[in-house]
Design an enzyme around this catalytic site. Structure first.
Site, PDB file in Angstrom:
ATOM      1  CG  ASP A  27     -10.223   0.261   5.005  1.00  0.00           C
ATOM      2  OD1 ASP A  27     -10.071  -0.039   3.802  1.00  0.00           O
ATOM      3  OD2 ASP A  27      -9.537  -0.224   5.924  1.00  0.00           O
ATOM      4  CD  GLN A  84      -3.873  -4.359   6.673  1.00  0.00           C
ATOM      5  OE1 GLN A  84      -3.707  -3.378   5.959  1.00  0.00           O
ATOM      6  NE2 GLN A  84      -4.508  -5.439   6.265  1.00  0.00           N
ATOM      7  CE  LYS A  94      -4.028  -1.819   2.392  1.00  0.00           C
ATOM      8  NZ  LYS A  94      -4.644  -2.132   3.681  1.00  0.00           N
TER       9      LYS A  94
END
Ligand code: NDP
Length: 298
Positions: free
Chosen positions: A122, A99, A55
């Site tokens: 997200d 995460q 990422k």
């Protein structure tokens, strides 16, 4: 026998990353600063570490600023919440991604709920989930957003099509169903309690499988000419080479190819879309925070 098409998610994702990079250049010109994405990694899980590294690399490649925050497994929930608050306040940060999964002693919902919804790239915050469910502008979870992009690219107008989503997680299944509904599909959500899943799937013009069970959806379940999006990522033992493993999806792809119009392969289908959409969401969040209109074509 006709054979369906394999949807090239890798190429589509590369094109999307290029569009994001162009959008970033425009943003820098307009604001004098780069969009920034902060990724928080708790613990040493090797798969998560690899994912976070990749990422970071792609964020920088798109011309954005990447901030990585690694914390030990032993971090307390309060300390993690303090870090989130710092990032909420940090003007250089447009997107915050924590995460998952987090260690058991930390309440995931509390951490996600602490992220400023405007920086929730997200799309897991209840505010964004609620906005999506009620048809308002929202930051949408990256994987289902990637799936809808691939579907629209393949099929154009989805209106009136019968769609079956297998899986009802907050990360994939539910937002996927909301996105298909927003495209005016007739949507069914199937799950582990669904009776006669094969018949339910056989009704569908669009099948999205997000289950986590290797090759569970068989070829003969698929209605001829349907389009199939396989979200599953399952590691299984390689029968041809002892001691080796390989990644397969939730759909028996080789069988399905005889029935489908198109299907995403695993790997190389949905997987590459997730990070590309994350970059897109970060750019969209940066525009909104700067009071700029959403970048065109994204
Ligand atoms: P979850 O485990 O959270 O959800 C799985 C869903 O599948 C549940 O709703 C469950 O039903 C349903 N299910 C389980 N068994 C069956 C069954 N036998 N028949 C019908 N439905 C069943 O998984 P996620 O949604 O997080 O992920 C799904 C898959 O997608 C995984 O393989 C994951 O690795 C992959 N994934 C891929 C991503 C990518 O970037 N390509 C990103 C995110 C996930 P119930 O609710 O009743 O338990």
């Amino acid at each position: 026998m006709t054979i369906g098409k394999l949807i090239d998610g890798k190429a589509f994702a590369a094109g999307l990353r290029d569009k994001v990079a162009n959008g970033v250049a425009g943003f820098v010109q307009a604001t004098g600063r780069k969009p920034g994405l902060a990724v928080v990694l708790v613990g040493e899980d090797p798969a998560s570490s690899v994912y976070v590294r990749s990422k970071g690399k792609m964020t920088v490649a798109a011309g954005m600023e990447s901030f990585e925050f690694k914390r030990p497994d032993s971090i307390g929930e309060d300390d993690l919440l303090d870090l989130i608050e710092e990032l909420n306040q940090d003007e250089r940060v447009d997107g915050i991604l924590v995460q998952l999964p987090l260690p058991r002693h930390i309440d995931e919902a509390a951490v996600i709920g602490a992220i400023d919804p405007a920086k929730d790239v997200d799309g897991f915050h209840v505010v964004n989930a609620g906005r999506l469910a009620t048809g308002q502008e929202a930051l949408v979870p990256c994987t289902p957003m990637g799936c809808i992009m691939l579907l629209k690219d393949e099929l154009g107008d989805l209106s009136g099509l019968e769609a079956v989503v297998i899986g009802r997680s907050n990360i994939v299944g539910k937002p996927m169903a909301a996105l298909l509904l927003a495209e005016s599909c007739t949507v069914t959500i199937a799950h582990s309690r669904t009776h006669d899943l094969a018949s339910v799937v056989h009704r569908a013009d669009i099948v999205v499988a997000a289950v986590g069970r290797p090759e569970m959806v068989r070829g003969e379940w698929i209605k001829p000419g349907a389009t199939v999006i396989d979200v599953g990522i399952n590691r299984v033992a390689d029968i041809e080479e002892e001691g080796k493993s390989r990644i397969v999806g939730d759909v028996a792809t080789a069988e399905a190819l005889a029935h489908v119009r198109a299907i995403t392969p695993v790997p190389g289908g949905v997987g590459p879309m997730t990070i590309a959409v994350l970059l897109r969401n970060t750019l969209v969040a940066a525009h909104a925070r700067a009071g700029l209109a959403k970048p065109e074509g994204l």
